[in-house]
Design a protein around this motif. Structure first.
Motif, PDB file in Angstrom:
ATOM      1  N   VAL A 129      35.774 135.346  34.324  1.00  0.00           N
ATOM      2  CA  VAL A 129      36.683 136.469  34.561  1.00  0.00           C
ATOM      3  C   VAL A 129      35.993 137.781  34.192  1.00  0.00           C
ATOM      4  O   VAL A 129      36.114 138.775  34.910  1.00  0.00           O
ATOM      5  CB  VAL A 129      37.984 136.272  33.743  1.00  0.00           C
ATOM      6  CG1 VAL A 129      38.850 137.512  33.786  1.00  0.00           C
ATOM      7  CG2 VAL A 129      38.748 135.072  34.257  1.00  0.00           C
ATOM      8  N   LYS A 146      35.408 140.891  36.772  1.00  0.00           N
ATOM      9  CA  LYS A 146      35.855 142.262  36.525  1.00  0.00           C
ATOM     10  C   LYS A 146      34.675 143.231  36.575  1.00  0.00           C
ATOM     11  O   LYS A 146      34.809 144.352  37.050  1.00  0.00           O
ATOM     12  CB  LYS A 146      36.561 142.354  35.173  1.00  0.00           C
ATOM     13  CG  LYS A 146      37.952 141.766  35.191  1.00  0.00           C
ATOM     14  CD  LYS A 146      38.626 141.990  33.863  1.00  0.00           C
ATOM     15  CE  LYS A 146      40.045 141.489  33.883  1.00  0.00           C
ATOM     16  NZ  LYS A 146      40.741 141.726  32.619  1.00  0.00           N
ATOM     17  N   ASP A 157      39.481 141.891  40.709  1.00  0.00           N
ATOM     18  CA  ASP A 157      40.571 141.675  39.763  1.00  0.00           C
ATOM     19  C   ASP A 157      41.901 141.466  40.481  1.00  0.00           C
ATOM     20  O   ASP A 157      42.951 141.864  40.006  1.00  0.00           O
ATOM     21  CB  ASP A 157      40.682 142.843  38.783  1.00  0.00           C
ATOM     22  CG  ASP A 157      40.963 144.155  39.485  1.00  0.00           C
ATOM     23  OD1 ASP A 157      40.961 144.193  40.729  1.00  0.00           O
ATOM     24  OD2 ASP A 157      41.193 145.147  38.779  1.00  0.00           O
ATOM     25  N   TRP A 158      41.878 140.790  41.605  1.00  0.00           N
ATOM     26  CA  TRP A 158      43.068 140.609  42.430  1.00  0.00           C
ATOM     27  C   TRP A 158      44.160 139.816  41.728  1.00  0.00           C
ATOM     28  O   TRP A 158      45.328 139.964  42.020  1.00  0.00           O
ATOM     29  CB  TRP A 158      42.715 139.945  43.757  1.00  0.00           C
ATOM     30  CG  TRP A 158      41.958 138.675  43.597  1.00  0.00           C
ATOM     31  CD1 TRP A 158      40.611 138.528  43.642  1.00  0.00           C
ATOM     32  CD2 TRP A 158      42.497 137.375  43.352  1.00  0.00           C
ATOM     33  NE1 TRP A 158      40.272 137.216  43.432  1.00  0.00           N
ATOM     34  CE2 TRP A 158      41.410 136.481  43.258  1.00  0.00           C
ATOM     35  CE3 TRP A 158      43.783 136.874  43.213  1.00  0.00           C
ATOM     36  CZ2 TRP A 158      41.577 135.133  43.022  1.00  0.00           C
ATOM     37  CZ3 TRP A 158      43.944 135.528  42.980  1.00  0.00           C
ATOM     38  CH2 TRP A 158      42.842 134.677  42.883  1.00  0.00           C
ATOM     39  N   TRP A 159      43.817 138.971  40.777  1.00  0.00           N
ATOM     40  CA  TRP A 159      44.817 138.144  40.102  1.00  0.00           C
ATOM     41  C   TRP A 159      45.726 138.989  39.207  1.00  0.00           C
ATOM     42  O   TRP A 159      46.819 138.576  38.880  1.00  0.00           O
ATOM     43  CB  TRP A 159      44.146 137.040  39.283  1.00  0.00           C
ATOM     44  CG  TRP A 159      43.237 137.570  38.228  1.00  0.00           C
ATOM     45  CD1 TRP A 159      43.575 137.919  36.952  1.00  0.00           C
ATOM     46  CD2 TRP A 159      41.855 137.849  38.364  1.00  0.00           C
ATOM     47  NE1 TRP A 159      42.478 138.399  36.293  1.00  0.00           N
ATOM     48  CE2 TRP A 159      41.397 138.364  37.139  1.00  0.00           C
ATOM     49  CE3 TRP A 159      40.939 137.712  39.397  1.00  0.00           C
ATOM     50  CZ2 TRP A 159      40.086 138.746  36.914  1.00  0.00           C
ATOM     51  CZ3 TRP A 159      39.634 138.086  39.181  1.00  0.00           C
ATOM     52  CH2 TRP A 159      39.223 138.597  37.952  1.00  0.00           C
ATOM     53  N   GLU A 160      45.287 140.196  38.835  1.00  0.00           N
ATOM     54  CA  GLU A 160      46.115 141.059  37.994  1.00  0.00           C
ATOM     55  C   GLU A 160      47.252 141.703  38.778  1.00  0.00           C
ATOM     56  O   GLU A 160      48.245 142.107  38.194  1.00  0.00           O
ATOM     57  CB  GLU A 160      45.253 142.129  37.342  1.00  0.00           C
ATOM     58  CG  GLU A 160      44.291 141.560  36.316  1.00  0.00           C
ATOM     59  CD  GLU A 160      43.408 142.611  35.691  1.00  0.00           C
ATOM     60  OE1 GLU A 160      43.411 143.764  36.170  1.00  0.00           O
ATOM     61  OE2 GLU A 160      42.717 142.293  34.711  1.00  0.00           O
ATOM     62  N   THR A 161      47.101 141.820  40.087  1.00  0.00           N
ATOM     63  CA  THR A 161      48.126 142.469  40.913  1.00  0.00           C
ATOM     64  C   THR A 161      48.864 141.485  41.807  1.00  0.00           C
ATOM     65  O   THR A 161      49.709 141.896  42.591  1.00  0.00           O
ATOM     66  CB  THR A 161      47.480 143.555  41.792  1.00  0.00           C
ATOM     67  OG1 THR A 161      46.448 142.975  42.591  1.00  0.00           O
ATOM     68  CG2 THR A 161      46.891 144.665  40.938  1.00  0.00           C
ATOM     69  N   SER A 205      50.709 136.904  37.986  1.00  0.00           N
ATOM     70  CA  SER A 205      50.826 137.806  36.854  1.00  0.00           C
ATOM     71  C   SER A 205      52.273 138.244  36.674  1.00  0.00           C
ATOM     72  O   SER A 205      52.903 138.743  37.608  1.00  0.00           O
ATOM     73  CB  SER A 205      49.940 139.040  37.079  1.00  0.00           C
ATOM     74  OG  SER A 205      50.219 140.029  36.126  1.00  0.00           O
ATOM     75  N   ASN A 215      53.240 140.737  34.807  1.00  0.00           N
ATOM     76  CA  ASN A 215      53.259 142.201  34.882  1.00  0.00           C
ATOM     77  C   ASN A 215      53.339 142.669  36.327  1.00  0.00           C
ATOM     78  O   ASN A 215      54.071 143.599  36.647  1.00  0.00           O
ATOM     79  CB  ASN A 215      52.017 142.794  34.218  1.00  0.00           C
ATOM     80  CG  ASN A 215      52.072 142.671  32.711  1.00  0.00           C
ATOM     81  OD1 ASN A 215      53.144 142.563  32.124  1.00  0.00           O
ATOM     82  ND2 ASN A 215      50.923 142.678  32.077  1.00  0.00           N
ATOM     83  N   ALA A 216      52.585 142.035  37.198  1.00  0.00           N
ATOM     84  CA  ALA A 216      52.614 142.400  38.617  1.00  0.00           C
ATOM     85  C   ALA A 216      53.977 142.100  39.213  1.00  0.00           C
ATOM     86  O   ALA A 216      54.484 142.866  40.039  1.00  0.00           O
ATOM     87  CB  ALA A 216      51.520 141.654  39.376  1.00  0.00           C
TER      88      ALA A 216
END
Length: 121
Positions: A58, A62, A67-71, A76, A78-79
């Motif tokens: 990871v 980054k 970092d597509w998994w964060e959005t 996620s 948060n997303a």
């Protein structure tokens, strides 16, 4: 006839690496596998499949700007919250626009029972 049995040497000797070392190296440096599959019939391209596979840690991803998994709302929380907040704000803006734009539905006049409407003569 007997053949001499050869016992394999333990990992780590003579420059060989064990699986953990190989995995650590791949995750640290990264590994890219790319390939294309094309299906043609009489010089007419029917199907093209492009395959791209990146195997890395990871942190390395980054570092490369991946970092597509964060959005992604499926991965996620948060997303998911951000997506719901954005959708809620859009719906509130549309409702406010409808209310301010004079699109309010006026109540229909009550029909009196038992009386026929007078028609103009």
């Amino acid at each position: 006839m007997t053949f001499p049995s050869r016992v394999p040497e333990p990992y780590g000797q003579n420059g060989s690496a064990n699986l953990a070392d190989i995995l650590e190296r791949v995750l640290d440096k990264g590994l890219v596998i790319a390939g294309d599959i094309r299906i043609n019939l009489l010089d007419i391209e029917l199907l093209t499949i492009k395959l791209r596979l990146i195997v890395c840690s990871v942190d390395k991803a980054k570092e490369m700007g991946i970092d597509w998994w964060e959005t992604d709302p499926a991965l996620s929380s948060n997303a998911r919250r951000d997506e719901l907040s954005r959708e809620n704000a859009e719906l509130r803006a549309r409702l406010a626009e409808l209310d301010d734009g004079g699109y309010r539905r006026e109540p229909e006049p009550a029909i009196q029972r038992g009386r026929a409407r007078e028609e103009p003569s």
